[in-house]
Write a protein that holds these residues in place. Structure first.
Motif, PDB file in Angstrom:
ATOM      1  N   UNK A  23      22.988  -6.706  -3.622  1.00  0.00           N
ATOM      2  CA  UNK A  23      22.843  -6.064  -2.310  1.00  0.00           C
ATOM      3  C   UNK A  23      23.585  -6.876  -1.244  1.00  0.00           C
ATOM      4  N   UNK A  24      23.473  -8.191  -1.304  1.00  0.00           N
ATOM      5  CA  UNK A  24      24.151  -9.040  -0.316  1.00  0.00           C
ATOM      6  C   UNK A  24      25.667  -8.871  -0.379  1.00  0.00           C
ATOM      7  N   UNK A  25      26.212  -8.761  -1.564  1.00  0.00           N
ATOM      8  CA  UNK A  25      27.673  -8.651  -1.718  1.00  0.00           C
ATOM      9  C   UNK A  25      28.228  -7.323  -1.195  1.00  0.00           C
ATOM     10  N   UNK A  26      27.356  -6.368  -0.918  1.00  0.00           N
ATOM     11  CA  UNK A  26      27.816  -5.137  -0.282  1.00  0.00           C
ATOM     12  C   UNK A  26      28.218  -5.384   1.178  1.00  0.00           C
ATOM     13  N   UNK A  27      27.772  -6.511   1.723  1.00  0.00           N
ATOM     14  CA  UNK A  27      28.137  -6.925   3.085  1.00  0.00           C
ATOM     15  C   UNK A  27      27.795  -5.858   4.123  1.00  0.00           C
ATOM     16  N   UNK A  28      26.611  -5.275   3.952  1.00  0.00           N
ATOM     17  CA  UNK A  28      26.220  -4.205   4.858  1.00  0.00           C
ATOM     18  C   UNK A  28      24.742  -4.237   5.223  1.00  0.00           C
ATOM     19  N   UNK A  29      23.889  -4.598   4.302  1.00  0.00           N
ATOM     20  CA  UNK A  29      22.452  -4.436   4.496  1.00  0.00           C
ATOM     21  C   UNK A  29      21.700  -5.729   4.800  1.00  0.00           C
ATOM     22  N   UNK A  30      22.236  -6.856   4.397  1.00  0.00           N
ATOM     23  CA  UNK A  30      21.568  -8.139   4.582  1.00  0.00           C
ATOM     24  C   UNK A  30      22.442  -9.055   5.429  1.00  0.00           C
ATOM     25  N   UNK A  31      21.836 -10.047   6.037  1.00  0.00           N
ATOM     26  CA  UNK A  31      22.607 -11.001   6.836  1.00  0.00           C
ATOM     27  C   UNK A  31      23.426 -11.937   5.946  1.00  0.00           C
ATOM     28  N   UNK A  32      22.965 -12.152   4.734  1.00  0.00           N
ATOM     29  CA  UNK A  32      23.697 -13.021   3.821  1.00  0.00           C
ATOM     30  C   UNK A  32      24.693 -12.200   3.009  1.00  0.00           C
ATOM     31  N   UNK A  33      25.723 -12.868   2.511  1.00  0.00           N
ATOM     32  CA  UNK A  33      26.744 -12.169   1.733  1.00  0.00           C
ATOM     33  C   UNK A  33      26.702 -12.545   0.253  1.00  0.00           C
ATOM     34  N   UNK A  34      25.817 -13.445  -0.104  1.00  0.00           N
ATOM     35  CA  UNK A  34      25.547 -13.771  -1.502  1.00  0.00           C
ATOM     36  C   UNK A  34      24.191 -14.452  -1.574  1.00  0.00           C
ATOM     37  N   UNK A  54       3.192 -11.689   0.272  1.00  0.00           N
ATOM     38  CA  UNK A  54       3.466 -10.245   0.294  1.00  0.00           C
ATOM     39  C   UNK A  54       4.926 -10.063  -0.116  1.00  0.00           C
ATOM     40  N   UNK A  55       5.171 -10.232  -1.404  1.00  0.00           N
ATOM     41  CA  UNK A  55       6.513 -10.076  -1.960  1.00  0.00           C
ATOM     42  C   UNK A  55       6.394  -9.249  -3.232  1.00  0.00           C
ATOM     43  N   UNK A  56       6.985  -8.056  -3.183  1.00  0.00           N
ATOM     44  CA  UNK A  56       6.861  -7.110  -4.278  1.00  0.00           C
ATOM     45  C   UNK A  56       8.230  -6.721  -4.809  1.00  0.00           C
ATOM     46  N   UNK A  64      14.877  -5.267 -12.679  1.00  0.00           N
ATOM     47  CA  UNK A  64      14.431  -5.414 -11.296  1.00  0.00           C
ATOM     48  C   UNK A  64      15.469  -4.718 -10.411  1.00  0.00           C
ATOM     49  N   UNK A  65      15.033  -3.655  -9.722  1.00  0.00           N
ATOM     50  CA  UNK A  65      15.965  -2.813  -8.969  1.00  0.00           C
ATOM     51  C   UNK A  65      15.749  -2.870  -7.454  1.00  0.00           C
ATOM     52  N   UNK A  66      14.733  -3.605  -7.020  1.00  0.00           N
ATOM     53  CA  UNK A  66      14.493  -3.704  -5.584  1.00  0.00           C
ATOM     54  C   UNK A  66      13.386  -4.691  -5.282  1.00  0.00           C
ATOM     55  N   UNK A  67      13.311  -5.074  -4.027  1.00  0.00           N
ATOM     56  CA  UNK A  67      12.267  -5.994  -3.579  1.00  0.00           C
ATOM     57  C   UNK A  67      11.928  -5.692  -2.126  1.00  0.00           C
ATOM     58  N   UNK A  68      10.770  -6.171  -1.720  1.00  0.00           N
ATOM     59  CA  UNK A  68      10.354  -6.104  -0.324  1.00  0.00           C
ATOM     60  C   UNK A  68       9.416  -7.279  -0.100  1.00  0.00           C
ATOM     61  N   UNK A  84      10.077  -8.830   7.918  1.00  0.00           N
ATOM     62  CA  UNK A  84      10.326  -7.993   6.753  1.00  0.00           C
ATOM     63  C   UNK A  84      11.725  -8.199   6.213  1.00  0.00           C
ATOM     64  N   UNK A  85      11.828  -8.257   4.894  1.00  0.00           N
ATOM     65  CA  UNK A  85      13.107  -8.246   4.205  1.00  0.00           C
ATOM     66  C   UNK A  85      12.983  -7.332   3.000  1.00  0.00           C
ATOM     67  N   UNK A  86      14.030  -6.575   2.706  1.00  0.00           N
ATOM     68  CA  UNK A  86      13.960  -5.705   1.536  1.00  0.00           C
ATOM     69  C   UNK A  86      15.346  -5.266   1.116  1.00  0.00           C
ATOM     70  N   UNK A  87      15.439  -4.769  -0.099  1.00  0.00           N
ATOM     71  CA  UNK A  87      16.683  -4.215  -0.602  1.00  0.00           C
ATOM     72  C   UNK A  87      16.433  -3.460  -1.891  1.00  0.00           C
ATOM     73  N   UNK A  88      17.245  -2.450  -2.113  1.00  0.00           N
ATOM     74  CA  UNK A  88      17.197  -1.658  -3.344  1.00  0.00           C
ATOM     75  C   UNK A  88      18.629  -1.537  -3.850  1.00  0.00           C
ATOM     76  N   UNK A  89      18.813  -1.701  -5.142  1.00  0.00           N
ATOM     77  CA  UNK A  89      20.148  -1.612  -5.726  1.00  0.00           C
ATOM     78  C   UNK A  89      20.785  -0.246  -5.481  1.00  0.00           C
ATOM     79  N   UNK A  90      22.080  -0.273  -5.259  1.00  0.00           N
ATOM     80  CA  UNK A  90      22.853   0.953  -5.148  1.00  0.00           C
ATOM     81  C   UNK A  90      22.640   1.761  -6.427  1.00  0.00           C
TER      82      UNK A  90
END
Length: 171
Positions: A23-34, A54-56, A64-68, A84-90
Motif C-alpha cells: 500500500x505504501x509503494x502506491x504513493x497515494x494512501x499513506x504518508x510513508x512510501x515503504x 486496537x490493531x486488526x 493478510x489483505x488489510x489492517x486497521x 487511525x491508520x489503515x490500508x487494504x490491498x489493491x
C-alpha cells in the motif's frame, strides 16, 4: 468473499509488513512510501499484542489483505485520543473490507478508553473520505500542503470521530 477480521497476532508481522509495504509503494494512501524493516515491524506487532492494542487485520484465503489500527496518545490528558491508520490491498478495495476493519477497530478502541479518533486523509482520496463519513467521522479542517510525494504537494482532510462519553458531550 468474506475475509476474517481479527486482532493482529505475532505470526502476522511479516505478512503485515508485506501488506503495508504494498500500500505504501502506491504513493497515494499513506504518508510513508515503504514499510519499515521487518525487525521494527516485529517490535511494533509484539508491542501491539502485549498491550491488547486496537490493531486488526483482514485475512482472506490465508493472506493478510488489510489492517486497521488506532493508537492512543502517550500524554495523560490526551490518552483518550487515538490516531487511525489503515490500508487494504489493491484488488480487495470497494468490497466492504475496510468498513468491517474500521468498525471492529473502533469498537476495540472504545473498550480501551479511546473516545476521540482522529485521522488525516489525502484530500483526493474520495473513497476513503466517504468511508470515514459513513462511519461517523466529521470534517475538522484541511491541512494545506500536508503531504509531499515526488515533489508534488497534497492537502489532507482532517477528520475525527467522537465515541462513548466524548460523543455524549458533543453538541
Amino acid at each position: 468473499m468474506t475475509p476474517t477480521i481479527r486482532q493482529i497476532q505475532l505470526p502476522d508481522a511479516e505478512p503485515f509488513r508485506a501488506c503495508l509495504d504494498a500500500v505504501a509503494r502506491e504513493r497515494r494512501y499513506l504518508a510513508q512510501v515503504e514499510a519499515l524493516p521487518i525487525e521494527r515491524i516485529r517490535e511494533f506487532v509484539e508491542s501491539s499484542v502485549a498491550s491488547d492494542a486496537a490493531q486488526f487485520v483482514a485475512i482472506h484465503d490465508g493472506r493478510l489483505i488489510g489492517w486497521c489500527d488506532v493508537f492512543s496518545h502517550w500524554a495523560h490528558a490526551l490518552q483518550h485520543v487515538g490516531t487511525l491508520g489503515m490500508g487494504v490491498l489493491d484488488g480487495y478495495r470497494g468490497q466492504g473490507i475496510g468498513e468491517r476493519l474500521l468498525r471492529r477497530t473502533l469498537a476495540h478502541a472504545l473498550e480501551k478508553g479511546v473516545y476521540r479518533v482522529k485521522l488525516e486523509a489525502r484530500s483526493d482520496n474520495a473513497r476513503a473520505i466517504r468511508l470515514y463519513e459513513r462511519v461517523g467521522f466529521r470534517h475538522e479542517g484541511i491541512a494545506r500542503a500536508a503531504l509531499r510525494f515526488d515533489g508534488r504537494f497534497h492537502d489532507a482532510v482532517q477528520m475525527a470521530l467522537l465515541q462513548g462519553p466524548a460523543a455524549e458531550r458533543a453538541i
